[in-house]
Design a protein around this motif. Structure first.
Motif, PDB file in Angstrom:
ATOM      1  N   LYS A 179      88.076   4.650  30.088  1.00 57.26           N
ATOM      2  CA  LYS A 179      87.554   4.753  28.731  1.00 57.26           C
ATOM      3  C   LYS A 179      88.304   5.843  27.986  1.00 57.26           C
ATOM      4  CE  LYS A 179      82.887   2.885  28.687  1.00 57.26           C
ATOM      5  NZ  LYS A 179      81.500   3.114  28.219  1.00 57.26           N
ATOM      6  N   GLY A 180      88.566   5.605  26.713  1.00 58.43           N
ATOM      7  CA  GLY A 180      89.267   6.582  25.895  1.00 58.43           C
ATOM      8  C   GLY A 180      89.229   6.139  24.460  1.00 58.43           C
ATOM      9  N   ALA A 181      90.105   6.693  23.651  1.00 59.65           N
ATOM     10  CA  ALA A 181      90.189   6.311  22.245  1.00 59.65           C
ATOM     11  C   ALA A 181      91.657   6.248  21.860  1.00 59.65           C
ATOM     12  CB  ALA A 181      89.448   7.307  21.360  1.00 59.65           C
ATOM     13  N   ILE A 182      92.062   5.133  21.261  1.00 59.71           N
ATOM     14  CA  ILE A 182      93.434   5.022  20.766  1.00 59.71           C
ATOM     15  C   ILE A 182      93.539   5.913  19.533  1.00 59.71           C
ATOM     16  CG2 ILE A 182      95.165   3.492  19.773  1.00 59.71           C
ATOM     17  CD1 ILE A 182      93.969   1.203  21.393  1.00 59.71           C
ATOM     18  N   SER A 183      94.456   6.886  19.592  1.00 57.29           N
ATOM     19  CA  SER A 183      94.647   7.810  18.482  1.00 57.29           C
ATOM     20  C   SER A 183      95.820   7.335  17.652  1.00 57.29           C
ATOM     21  CB  SER A 183      94.904   9.226  19.026  1.00 57.29           C
ATOM     22  OG  SER A 183      95.054  10.134  17.977  1.00 57.29           O
ATOM     23  N   PHE A 184      95.521   6.928  16.406  1.00 57.96           N
ATOM     24  CA  PHE A 184      96.496   6.321  15.502  1.00 57.96           C
ATOM     25  C   PHE A 184      96.523   7.166  14.235  1.00 57.96           C
ATOM     26  CE2 PHE A 184      96.914   2.616  12.338  1.00 57.96           C
ATOM     27  CZ  PHE A 184      98.292   2.720  12.297  1.00 57.96           C
ATOM     28  N   GLY A 185      97.419   8.177  14.192  1.00 64.70           N
ATOM     29  CA  GLY A 185      97.375   9.136  13.099  1.00 64.70           C
ATOM     30  C   GLY A 185      96.080   9.920  13.188  1.00 64.70           C
ATOM     31  N   LEU A 186      95.259   9.894  12.136  1.00 59.37           N
ATOM     32  CA  LEU A 186      93.959  10.563  12.153  1.00 59.37           C
ATOM     33  C   LEU A 186      92.827   9.589  12.490  1.00 59.37           C
ATOM     34  CD1 LEU A 186      94.320  12.874   9.008  1.00 59.37           C
ATOM     35  CD2 LEU A 186      94.652  13.474  11.421  1.00 59.37           C
ATOM     36  N   VAL A 187      93.198   8.358  12.807  1.00 63.44           N
ATOM     37  CA  VAL A 187      92.205   7.333  13.158  1.00 63.44           C
ATOM     38  C   VAL A 187      92.013   7.322  14.674  1.00 63.44           C
ATOM     39  CG1 VAL A 187      91.666   4.878  13.097  1.00 63.44           C
ATOM     40  CG2 VAL A 187      92.874   5.929  11.175  1.00 63.44           C
ATOM     41  N   HIS A 188      90.760   7.305  15.125  1.00 65.47           N
ATOM     42  CA  HIS A 188      90.445   7.242  16.548  1.00 65.47           C
ATOM     43  C   HIS A 188      89.632   5.982  16.815  1.00 65.47           C
ATOM     44  CE1 HIS A 188      91.884  11.323  17.524  1.00 65.47           C
ATOM     45  NE2 HIS A 188      91.506  11.594  16.281  1.00 65.47           N
ATOM     46  N   ILE A 189      90.136   5.149  17.743  1.00 70.40           N
ATOM     47  CA  ILE A 189      89.501   3.862  18.028  1.00 70.40           C
ATOM     48  C   ILE A 189      88.983   3.891  19.465  1.00 70.40           C
ATOM     49  CG2 ILE A 189      89.802   1.371  18.013  1.00 70.40           C
ATOM     50  CD1 ILE A 189      92.427   1.888  16.395  1.00 70.40           C
ATOM     51  N   PRO A 190      87.656   4.024  19.684  1.00 65.08           N
ATOM     52  CA  PRO A 190      87.127   4.047  21.049  1.00 65.08           C
ATOM     53  C   PRO A 190      87.313   2.690  21.732  1.00 65.08           C
ATOM     54  CG  PRO A 190      85.339   3.944  19.458  1.00 65.08           C
ATOM     55  CD  PRO A 190      86.600   4.141  18.665  1.00 65.08           C
ATOM     56  N   VAL A 191      87.909   2.725  22.928  1.00 70.28           N
ATOM     57  CA  VAL A 191      88.167   1.473  23.656  1.00 70.28           C
ATOM     58  C   VAL A 191      87.864   1.658  25.137  1.00 70.28           C
ATOM     59  CG1 VAL A 191      89.960   0.643  22.081  1.00 70.28           C
ATOM     60  CG2 VAL A 191      90.599   2.052  24.059  1.00 70.28           C
ATOM     61  N   GLY A 192      87.640   0.534  25.783  1.00 68.10           N
ATOM     62  CA  GLY A 192      87.543   0.486  27.235  1.00 68.10           C
ATOM     63  C   GLY A 192      88.673  -0.381  27.746  1.00 68.10           C
TER      64      GLY A 192
END
Length: 266
Positions: free
Chosen positions: A6-19
């Motif tokens: 589990k983590g979060a894709i960090s895209f610039g200042l956007v954080h997308i929680p993913v499994g």
């Protein structure tokens, strides 16, 4: 299916929680090791090298040997304690073309699935990457090591490939020559490739050896004799051009007979 990471894709200042969920599975026939004298299972035990006592997983700790017979122990809590927020996220480093990555760098495939609240940002990233025909190179800490990743958009989701670092890729085991080929041979080889071209359909391929293995097991359970299949006839073509021509003839479907026009009055 249990989540692997589990983590979060960090895209610039956007954080997308993913499994991350494993995208492949092992379906091979598995065998147990048996003692040939009485057919009992062979067991492996974890034994202390000092006292000879059998131990279980709860008795084991991780130790790094810094001198002969001297270890420093690191606990699971300490492994987690040194992780930064950046380590816990899937940090996108840059974007590139998929074709620029040699397949040798890919290791294991995961399905990335957005956690609750991250669906819109996830879809935005997938659509943008898909429209631009780009993949993302990223990093995260999985277990006790920093892992290189490739984030690949698909028609309906995102795949994440763990990757090897350059230092982990072996060189060619030995050099080999690149002989000259004639234009005629190259043309013939391209013709053969063209005659064998068709779309990739995953469901069309099966592990035929595993099917024969399962059949062998079923026959042995039923007490039947195992007979080796008849050897296939091998061609004796030696000349490269002759081999290419014969291969093209073998690959091409037989021509359909032409239908003539019906005669008047027939």
């Amino acid at each position: 299916m249990a989540v692997s990471h589990k983590g979060a894709i960090s895209f610039g200042l956007v954080h997308i929680p993913v499994g991350l969920y494993t995208a492949t599975q092992d379906v091979d026939v598995r065998f147990n090791q048996l003692c040939k004298d009485d057919m009992s299972r062979v067991r492996y035990k974890k034994v202390c090298a000092s006292c000879g006592k059998e131990i279980n997983s709860s008795d084991i700790v991780k130790g790094f040997q810094y001198e002969p017979d001297k270890y420093v122990v690191v606990t699971d809590d300490e492994f987690e304690r040194i992780k930064t927020e950046k380590d816990k996220s899937i940090q996108i480093l840059h974007f590139c073309d998929l074709s620029s990555i040699r397949p040798i760098y890919y290791d294991k495939t995961y399905h990335a699935v957005p956690e609750t609240g991250g669906e819109k940002a996830f879809e935005l990233l997938r659509r943008a990457m898909r429209d631009e025909n780009k993949v993302a190179i990223a990093k995260t800490v999985m277990g006790n090591s920093e892992t290189l990743l490739c984030i690949i958009p698909t028609d309906d989701g995102i795949l994440i490939e763990t990757m090897f670092y350059a230092a982990e890729i072996k060189e060619l085991p030995k050099e080999f020559t690149h002989p000259e080929v004639s234009d005629a041979e190259l043309t013939m080889a391209k013709t053969l490739i063209g005659s064998m071209e068709k779309p990739f359909e995953p469901a069309a391929y099966k592990d035929e050896y595993q099917e024969r293995l399962r059949d062998l097991i079923a026959k042995k359970i039923a007490g039947q004799e195992i007979v080796a299949p008849a050897a296939e006839q091998q061609g004796n073509v030696i000349d490269l051009m002759d081999a290419l021509k014969a291969s093209i003839e073998q690959a091409e479907p037989p021509a359909k007979p032409k239908r003539g026009r019906p005669k008047k009055g027939a």
